[in-house]
Enzyme design. Structure first.
Site, PDB file in Angstrom:
ATOM      1  CB  CYS A   2      41.387  53.270  54.131  1.00 27.54           C
ATOM      2  SG  CYS A   2      42.181  54.034  52.823  1.00 27.54           S
ATOM      3  NE  ARG A  27      40.119  47.880  56.723  1.00 26.68           N
ATOM      4  CZ  ARG A  27      39.118  47.631  56.112  1.00 26.68           C
ATOM      5  NH1 ARG A  27      38.475  46.460  56.729  1.00 26.68           N
ATOM      6  NH2 ARG A  27      38.527  47.988  55.201  1.00 26.68           N
ATOM      7  CD1 TRP A  74      47.601  49.961  51.504  1.00 25.37           C
ATOM      8  CD2 TRP A  74      46.276  50.464  49.777  1.00 25.37           C
ATOM      9  NE1 TRP A  74      47.868  49.233  50.513  1.00 25.37           N
ATOM     10  CE2 TRP A  74      47.334  49.511  49.533  1.00 25.37           C
ATOM     11  CE3 TRP A  74      45.520  51.000  48.786  1.00 25.37           C
ATOM     12  CZ2 TRP A  74      47.619  49.151  48.218  1.00 25.37           C
ATOM     13  CZ3 TRP A  74      45.677  50.516  47.451  1.00 25.37           C
ATOM     14  CH2 TRP A  74      46.585  49.579  47.060  1.00 25.37           C
ATOM     15  CG  ASN A 100      37.911  53.218  54.911  1.00 28.87           C
ATOM     16  OD1 ASN A 100      38.797  54.109  55.256  1.00 28.87           O
ATOM     17  ND2 ASN A 100      37.759  52.238  55.586  1.00 28.87           N
ATOM     18  N   GLY A 101      37.340  54.180  50.675  1.00 27.70           N
ATOM     19  CA  GLY A 101      36.862  54.026  49.283  1.00 27.70           C
ATOM     20  C   GLY A 101      37.388  55.182  48.245  1.00 27.70           C
ATOM     21  CD  GLU A 482      46.036  30.229  48.213  1.00 29.61           C
ATOM     22  OE1 GLU A 482      45.848  30.831  47.092  1.00 29.61           O
ATOM     23  OE2 GLU A 482      46.091  30.775  49.337  1.00 29.61           O
ATOM     24  CE  LYS A 486      48.375  32.735  50.670  1.00 31.33           C
ATOM     25  NZ  LYS A 486      46.955  32.713  50.869  1.00 31.33           N
ATOM     26  CD  GLU A 489      49.514  36.475  50.017  1.00 29.21           C
ATOM     27  OE1 GLU A 489      48.873  37.475  50.049  1.00 29.21           O
ATOM     28  OE2 GLU A 489      48.937  35.403  50.096  1.00 29.21           O
ATOM     29  CG  HIS A 505      53.788  23.254  25.827  1.00 30.17           C
ATOM     30  ND1 HIS A 505      53.759  22.862  24.563  1.00 30.17           N
ATOM     31  CD2 HIS A 505      53.247  22.359  26.456  1.00 30.17           C
ATOM     32  CE1 HIS A 505      53.207  21.471  24.544  1.00 30.17           C
ATOM     33  NE2 HIS A 505      52.934  21.349  25.551  1.00 30.17           N
ATOM     34  CE  LYS A 604      42.440  38.536  55.643  1.00 35.31           C
ATOM     35  NZ  LYS A 604      43.147  37.344  55.260  1.00 35.31           N
TER      36      LYS A 604
HETATM   37  C1  AGP Z   1      45.690  36.133  49.661  1.00 31.85           C
HETATM   38  O1  AGP Z   1      46.434  35.611  50.629  1.00 31.85           O
HETATM   39  C2  AGP Z   1      44.816  37.470  49.868  1.00 31.85           C
HETATM   40  N1  AGP Z   1      44.546  37.957  51.001  1.00 31.85           N
HETATM   41  C3  AGP Z   1      44.047  37.400  48.593  1.00 31.85           C
HETATM   42  O2  AGP Z   1      44.505  37.050  47.542  1.00 31.85           O
HETATM   43  C4  AGP Z   1      42.434  37.605  48.966  1.00 31.85           C
HETATM   44  O3  AGP Z   1      42.201  36.183  48.918  1.00 31.85           O
HETATM   45  C5  AGP Z   1      41.498  38.153  47.974  1.00 31.85           C
HETATM   46  O4  AGP Z   1      41.856  39.363  47.927  1.00 31.85           O
HETATM   47  C6  AGP Z   1      40.046  38.052  48.049  1.00 31.85           C
HETATM   48  O5  AGP Z   1      39.622  38.345  49.344  1.00 31.85           O
HETATM   49  P1  AGP Z   1      38.208  37.813  49.661  1.00 31.85           P
HETATM   50  O6  AGP Z   1      38.373  36.442  50.125  1.00 31.85           O
HETATM   51  O7  AGP Z   1      38.022  38.719  50.960  1.00 31.85           O
HETATM   52  O8  AGP Z   1      37.334  38.341  48.860  1.00 31.85           O
END
Ligand code: AGP
Length: 609
Positions: A2, A27, A74, A100-101, A482, A486, A489, A505, A604
């Site tokens: 949020c 976000r 969110w 938020n939270g 990684e 990428k 997502e 395996h 985010k």
């Molecule tokens: C990946 O592209 C994401 N944005 C996600 O995995 C991110 O790296 C993770 O949520 C950790 O976020 P941070 O680095 O802000 O702690």
């Protein structure tokens, strides 16, 4: 997750709130709303779905007023809907708030408040807070917040408008970020820095259980008992342009293109390239640490964890020290017993990731030294860790982390190099040689970015792939993880990373005619081994792409396509190799018409568990 914005001053609040919500949209959200004092009453507008829906409503029924709050939600408690969107109010209509939270004891509180006569209209935990504050309110907003905070368990960042005091915004938070700043026309609040950058770069970060009162004249802070406190102002040197898309179609491609600069900016903080030496004072390692640190445990989530895997390799190879890397959400519940001499190295772009914060606090409670690698000055992790190694990536807006990964890897490499130097496992000459090579990397990165048309073309032929496998060994395995994250997502294509030697395996059973397999081969001493694995999948019908900085004769015949990278030291290869992987994910997502910067279901900053 949020987003919260708020403004009180002499201008019309509505456009300021909407612009702030636009800035925070990265976000992730599924509904949005605002509440503005129009001189007579608090007017609320909210709507499910994109911000455009809310804007359309406000265009038809404009809202004017000089004080207001806004929110992008969110969904956690209750589906995305009009009634569950924020702001929420209390039954007596004394206040409205955004949150938020997560309120962990919301059901218990809700039942108590229903017994006291409160009538709930939504399924949210947020409405419980509004009703709770309303139920203890007797004319003093601050006193009501202080009282309510005693009952709430969980995390919250709150911005509240009281009907009796309509020119002020009251804020409180715990385990959820909130930043306030005073611009030339009034006071602003936001859950993230970019939403304040148009008004001021001198900001104050709220801390747990603190209260802020914003008025058109200024901002005051109070502790959890309502006592006045002084708080420092922090200058943020990010500029507005760095938080804007400019001529790029998406933030993700803009941020990939910024990687050479972000890399250089970060490296220059820790390295004197003129003298080709590390700036010893910029690292957390003192002379005693060379012997006293017995083990380093790296913690992060998602991409930050993947950067941590590179860090593990750098620290073991260069500093010859035992290192473990763990996912924060697992580590925090692992009943882990810290050993003497252990250091916790936390990696987080935002500095606000709930699980990483929890792991940090666990370690601190156990008396373990914590060192953070973080991009956001003033964030919770940056404030609470014992020491911080900052990355200088600037604001990262796209949900998919790109330049933050690269800069995290940069800092981890340099920190490992410095520790190795102190431990005597790397000589000064080796340090200088590696730094000289590092200095040349931005030019290599730029060349890769310039050739992105080839990757775009490849993506235009492969975007209908349903499964993609990334394979590699050692550092390449960490990179593969990684690359797979990428791709999945942003393009929603199922992708998996596999240690090349593990394929046989089990996973090789999934390879069929046409399956795309991307083999990462930047480690020359492992190239022949990975080449055998490429051959194993090729003969089972896979369409194999090799990404290599080595000799082509190692792989010829085992793949249908090669992306050739410049030769670098093997430890430095991820800095270049990750760029084509990020570009590939980006162009696959664009081809598929996906919401590149805000992929579905993702946020985010993951500020709740
Ligand atoms: C990946 O592209 C994401 N944005 C996600 O995995 C991110 O790296 C993770 O949520 C950790 O976020 P941070 O680095 O802000 O702690």
């Amino acid at each position: 997750m949020c987003g919260i914005v708020g403004y009180t001053g002499c201008n019309n609040a509505t456009p300021i709130l909407l612009e702030g919500l636009d800035t925070l949209a990265y976000r992730g959200y599924d509904s949005a709303g605002i509440a503005v004092w129009d001189g007579e009453q608090i007017v609320m507008k909210k709507e499910k779905g994109q911000l455009a829906n809310l804007k359309a409503i406000i265009e038809n029924e404009p809202v004017f007023g000089v004080c207001g709050i806004g929110h992008t939600r969110w969904a956690t408690h209750g589906e995305p809907s009009y009634v569950n969107s924020h702001p929420h109010g209390d039954t007596k209509k004394q206040l409205v708030l955004v949150h938020n939270g997560i309120i962990e004891n919301y059901l218990r509180l809700k039942n108590m408040l229903i017994d006291r006569g409160c009538e709930f209209v939504s399924d949210t935990d947020t409405e419980v807070v509004a009703q709770l504050i309303g139920s203890v309110y007797s004319g003093d907003p601050k006193a009501a917040i202080v009282e309510a905070m005693r009952f709430i368990e969980g995390s919250f960042a709150l911005a509240i408008l009281f009907r009796d005091d309509p020119h002020r915004i009251y804020c409180a938070c715990k385990d959820s970020p909130m930043v306030v700043g005073f611009g030339k026309d009034g006071a602003h609040i936001a859950s993230d820095i970019p939403a304040l950058l148009s008004y001021t770069r001198d900001v104050t970060f709220m801390e747990d259980k603190q209260i802020a009162v914003l008025s058109p004249e200024g901002i005051s802070f109070f502790d959890e008992f309502g006592e006045w406190i002084d708080k420092p102002v922090v200058h943020i040197d990010w500029d507005m342009d760095s938080a804007k898309k400019g001529s790029f179609e998406h933030y993700m491609i803009k941020e990939i293109c910024e990687e050479p600069v972000a890399f250089r900016k970060t490296a220059e903080q820790y390295v004197s390239f003129r003298e080709m030496r590390l700036k010893g004072d910029c690292f957390p390692w003192g002379d005693g640490d060379a012997q006293s640190i017995k083990r380093i445990r790296i913690i992060g989530c998602g991409t930050a964890y993947h950067a941590g895997l590179l860090g593990k390799k750098y620290l073991t190879t260069l500093a010859k020290i035992p290192v473990e890397a763990d996912i924060a959400s697992e580590f925090r519940y692992a009943d882990y017993v810290f050993e003497p001499g252990e250091v916790l190295l936390l990696i987080s772009q935002s500095g606000e990731t709930a699980d990483t914060i929890a792991a940090m606090r666990m370690a601190k409670q156990a008396g373990v030294r914590t060192i953070a690698v973080c991009n956001v000055i003033g964030s919770t992790i940056a404030r609470e860790a014992d020491e911080v190694l900052f990355t200088y990536a600037g604001p990262e807006i796209a949900v998919a982390a790109t330049k933050s990964y690269l800069t995290q890897a940069t800092v981890l490499f340099l920190a490992a190099l410095r520790l190795g130097q102190l431990r005597g496992t790397v000589s000064d000459d080796e340090v200088s040689a590696l730094l000289a090579e590092l200095e040349g990397l931005p030019a290599k990165m730029e060349a890769l970015i310039e050739q992105r048309g080839d990757i775009q073309y490849f993506a235009s032929r492969e975007f209908s792939a349903r499964h993609v496998f990334f394979i590699g060994r050692g550092i390449d395995n960490a990179l593969a993880m990684e690359a797979a994250l990428k791709l999945k997502e942003v393009s929603y294509i199922h992708s998996e990373a596999y240690a090349a030697g593990e394929l046989k395996h089990g996973t090789i059973a999934l390879i069929e005619e046409g399956t795309l397999v991307i083999a990462l081969m930047t480690q020359r001493h492992l190239a022949a081994k990975t080449a055998s694995n490429m051959e194993e999948v090729r003969v089972r019908g896979a369409n194999v792409l090799a990404v290599t900085n080595g000799r082509l004769d190692d792989i010829e015949g085992h793949c249908s396509k090669v992306w050739q990278l410049d030769e670098t030291n093997e430890l430095l290869s991820p800095f270049c190799a990750i760029i084509p992987m990020q570009l590939f994910a980006y162009y696959m997502a664009v081809q598929k018409g996906c919401s590149v910067d805000k992929p579905r279901n993702l946020a985010k900053s993951v500020t709740v568990e």
